[in-house]
Scaffold this motif. Sequence first.
Motif, PDB file in Angstrom:
ATOM      1  N   ASN A   1       7.465  22.590  64.681  1.00  0.00           N
ATOM      2  CA  ASN A   1       7.604  21.623  63.579  1.00  0.00           C
ATOM      3  C   ASN A   1       8.368  20.370  64.001  1.00  0.00           C
ATOM      4  O   ASN A   1       8.069  19.267  63.534  1.00  0.00           O
ATOM      5  N   ASN A   2       9.352  20.541  64.888  1.00  0.00           N
ATOM      6  CA  ASN A   2      10.135  19.391  65.335  1.00  0.00           C
ATOM      7  C   ASN A   2       9.323  18.418  66.192  1.00  0.00           C
ATOM      8  O   ASN A   2       9.722  17.264  66.365  1.00  0.00           O
ATOM      9  N   LEU A   3       8.199  18.899  66.722  1.00  0.00           N
ATOM     10  CA  LEU A   3       7.379  18.035  67.571  1.00  0.00           C
ATOM     11  C   LEU A   3       6.117  17.523  66.865  1.00  0.00           C
ATOM     12  O   LEU A   3       5.350  16.755  67.449  1.00  0.00           O
ATOM     13  N   VAL A   4       5.936  17.927  65.628  1.00  0.00           N
ATOM     14  CA  VAL A   4       4.759  17.465  64.881  1.00  0.00           C
ATOM     15  C   VAL A   4       4.768  15.945  64.773  1.00  0.00           C
ATOM     16  O   VAL A   4       5.774  15.337  64.405  1.00  0.00           O
ATOM     17  N   GLY A   5       3.661  15.341  65.141  1.00  0.00           N
ATOM     18  CA  GLY A   5       3.524  13.896  65.032  1.00  0.00           C
ATOM     19  C   GLY A   5       4.119  13.100  66.171  1.00  0.00           C
ATOM     20  O   GLY A   5       4.055  11.867  66.167  1.00  0.00           O
ATOM     21  N   THR A   6       4.687  13.781  67.180  1.00  0.00           N
ATOM     22  CA  THR A   6       5.323  13.072  68.293  1.00  0.00           C
ATOM     23  C   THR A   6       4.360  12.802  69.441  1.00  0.00           C
ATOM     24  O   THR A   6       4.646  11.972  70.315  1.00  0.00           O
ATOM     25  N   GLY A   7       3.237  13.523  69.452  1.00  0.00           N
ATOM     26  CA  GLY A   7       2.324  13.413  70.584  1.00  0.00           C
ATOM     27  C   GLY A   7       2.655  14.381  71.702  1.00  0.00           C
ATOM     28  O   GLY A   7       1.978  14.404  72.738  1.00  0.00           O
ATOM     29  N   ILE A   8       3.694  15.174  71.509  1.00  0.00           N
ATOM     30  CA  ILE A   8       4.078  16.204  72.488  1.00  0.00           C
ATOM     31  C   ILE A   8       3.872  17.573  71.840  1.00  0.00           C
ATOM     32  O   ILE A   8       4.249  17.791  70.689  1.00  0.00           O
ATOM     33  N   ASN A   9       3.263  18.481  72.589  1.00  0.00           N
ATOM     34  CA  ASN A   9       2.989  19.832  72.095  1.00  0.00           C
ATOM     35  C   ASN A   9       4.056  20.811  72.565  1.00  0.00           C
ATOM     36  O   ASN A   9       4.589  20.682  73.667  1.00  0.00           O
ATOM     37  N   ALA A  10       4.350  21.796  71.737  1.00  0.00           N
ATOM     38  CA  ALA A  10       5.192  22.914  72.140  1.00  0.00           C
ATOM     39  C   ALA A  10       4.283  24.041  72.618  1.00  0.00           C
ATOM     40  O   ALA A  10       3.374  24.451  71.896  1.00  0.00           O
ATOM     41  N   ILE A  11       4.508  24.513  73.852  1.00  0.00           N
ATOM     42  CA  ILE A  11       3.702  25.619  74.374  1.00  0.00           C
ATOM     43  C   ILE A  11       4.618  26.781  74.741  1.00  0.00           C
ATOM     44  O   ILE A  11       5.779  26.586  75.099  1.00  0.00           O
TER      45      ILE A  11
ATOM     46  N   VAL B   1      21.708  17.050  61.448  1.00  0.00           N
ATOM     47  CA  VAL B   1      21.230  15.659  61.466  1.00  0.00           C
ATOM     48  C   VAL B   1      21.517  15.019  62.825  1.00  0.00           C
ATOM     49  O   VAL B   1      20.651  14.350  63.415  1.00  0.00           O
ATOM     50  N   GLU B   2      22.734  15.223  63.329  1.00  0.00           N
ATOM     51  CA  GLU B   2      23.094  14.681  64.643  1.00  0.00           C
ATOM     52  C   GLU B   2      22.219  15.282  65.735  1.00  0.00           C
ATOM     53  O   GLU B   2      21.717  14.561  66.614  1.00  0.00           O
ATOM     54  N   TYR B   3      22.047  16.604  65.676  1.00  0.00           N
ATOM     55  CA  TYR B   3      21.267  17.290  66.707  1.00  0.00           C
ATOM     56  C   TYR B   3      19.827  16.774  66.735  1.00  0.00           C
ATOM     57  O   TYR B   3      19.277  16.479  67.802  1.00  0.00           O
ATOM     58  N   GLU B   4      19.226  16.659  65.567  1.00  0.00           N
ATOM     59  CA  GLU B   4      17.836  16.212  65.497  1.00  0.00           C
ATOM     60  C   GLU B   4      17.684  14.775  65.964  1.00  0.00           C
ATOM     61  O   GLU B   4      16.679  14.416  66.592  1.00  0.00           O
TER      62      GLU B   4
ATOM     63  N   LYS C   1      10.125  29.808  67.106  1.00  0.00           N
ATOM     64  CA  LYS C   1       8.891  29.144  67.542  1.00  0.00           C
ATOM     65  C   LYS C   1       8.467  28.085  66.528  1.00  0.00           C
ATOM     66  O   LYS C   1       8.134  26.948  66.907  1.00  0.00           O
ATOM     67  N   ASN C   2       8.468  28.441  65.263  1.00  0.00           N
ATOM     68  CA  ASN C   2       8.046  27.492  64.220  1.00  0.00           C
ATOM     69  C   ASN C   2       8.955  26.272  64.168  1.00  0.00           C
ATOM     70  O   ASN C   2       8.485  25.145  63.951  1.00  0.00           O
ATOM     71  N   TYR C   3      10.240  26.484  64.374  1.00  0.00           N
ATOM     72  CA  TYR C   3      11.194  25.379  64.390  1.00  0.00           C
ATOM     73  C   TYR C   3      10.853  24.399  65.508  1.00  0.00           C
ATOM     74  O   TYR C   3      10.830  23.174  65.300  1.00  0.00           O
ATOM     75  N   ARG C   4      10.577  24.927  66.681  1.00  0.00           N
ATOM     76  CA  ARG C   4      10.250  24.067  67.820  1.00  0.00           C
ATOM     77  C   ARG C   4       8.947  23.304  67.570  1.00  0.00           C
ATOM     78  O   ARG C   4       8.856  22.102  67.846  1.00  0.00           O
TER      79      ARG C   4
END
Length: 223
Positions: free
Chosen positions: A115-125, A78-81, A110-113
């Motif tokens: 999913n953590n950016l879903v909805g933020t407007g930033i893509n993981a590449i 929770v703290e990390y996120e 990869k999936n963790y990265r």
Amino acid sequence: MEKQKTLISWSTGKDASWTCLQLAQDPTIEIVGIFCSVNAQYQRTAVHSVRIELLQRQAAALNLPLDIIEIPYPCSNVEYEAIMDAFVAKAKLRDVVNFAYGDLFLADIKNYRVNNLVGTGINAIFPLWELDTQQLAEDMIAGGQQAIVTCVDPRRLSVDYVGKVFDSTFIASLPEGIDPCGENGEFHTFVFDSPLFSDPIDIKTGELNNEGHYTWIDLELVE
């Protein structure tokens, strides 16, 4: 066409550095900085256990801004996120659209990265995703990237490999079943020279240390 502002997830190691090199050659990408999480208590990078001053020297050699993300120790998910959410918000204010990662084939990471950016407007590449790791290791070496092994997981690889230079001799000496890029966590590296560096970083090795599952060597700057 406007270039995509991109931050590189930086570990101090070869995969992150090679990712940076590949994206530097991409005409659609503008690298606007690197970011790295650091153990706030020990003032060292996560897993690789590299001193902050070496991380800062890499950023200076790259002539790129560095965002140090301090992570408390211990730290709950929770703290990390929450810390990472705050960093994402900060990145959006800089019009960043991509976070680039050097992952090769571990789908869960990869999936963790992603999913953590879903909805933020930033893509993981993932510029290196699913490249052949034997060929990739050879390309890194032939391409002028130089790195030293900072730590190993002794359950998988002998501690004798700590402090060795990541070169053709190193690759050829790896036991059967060890990934040439250490993608399964067998070993990690610190890059001390790259085609993108303004100057090589002079380092010396210190004492061996054991922490958790890893045996690591203390790297210091040669002043």
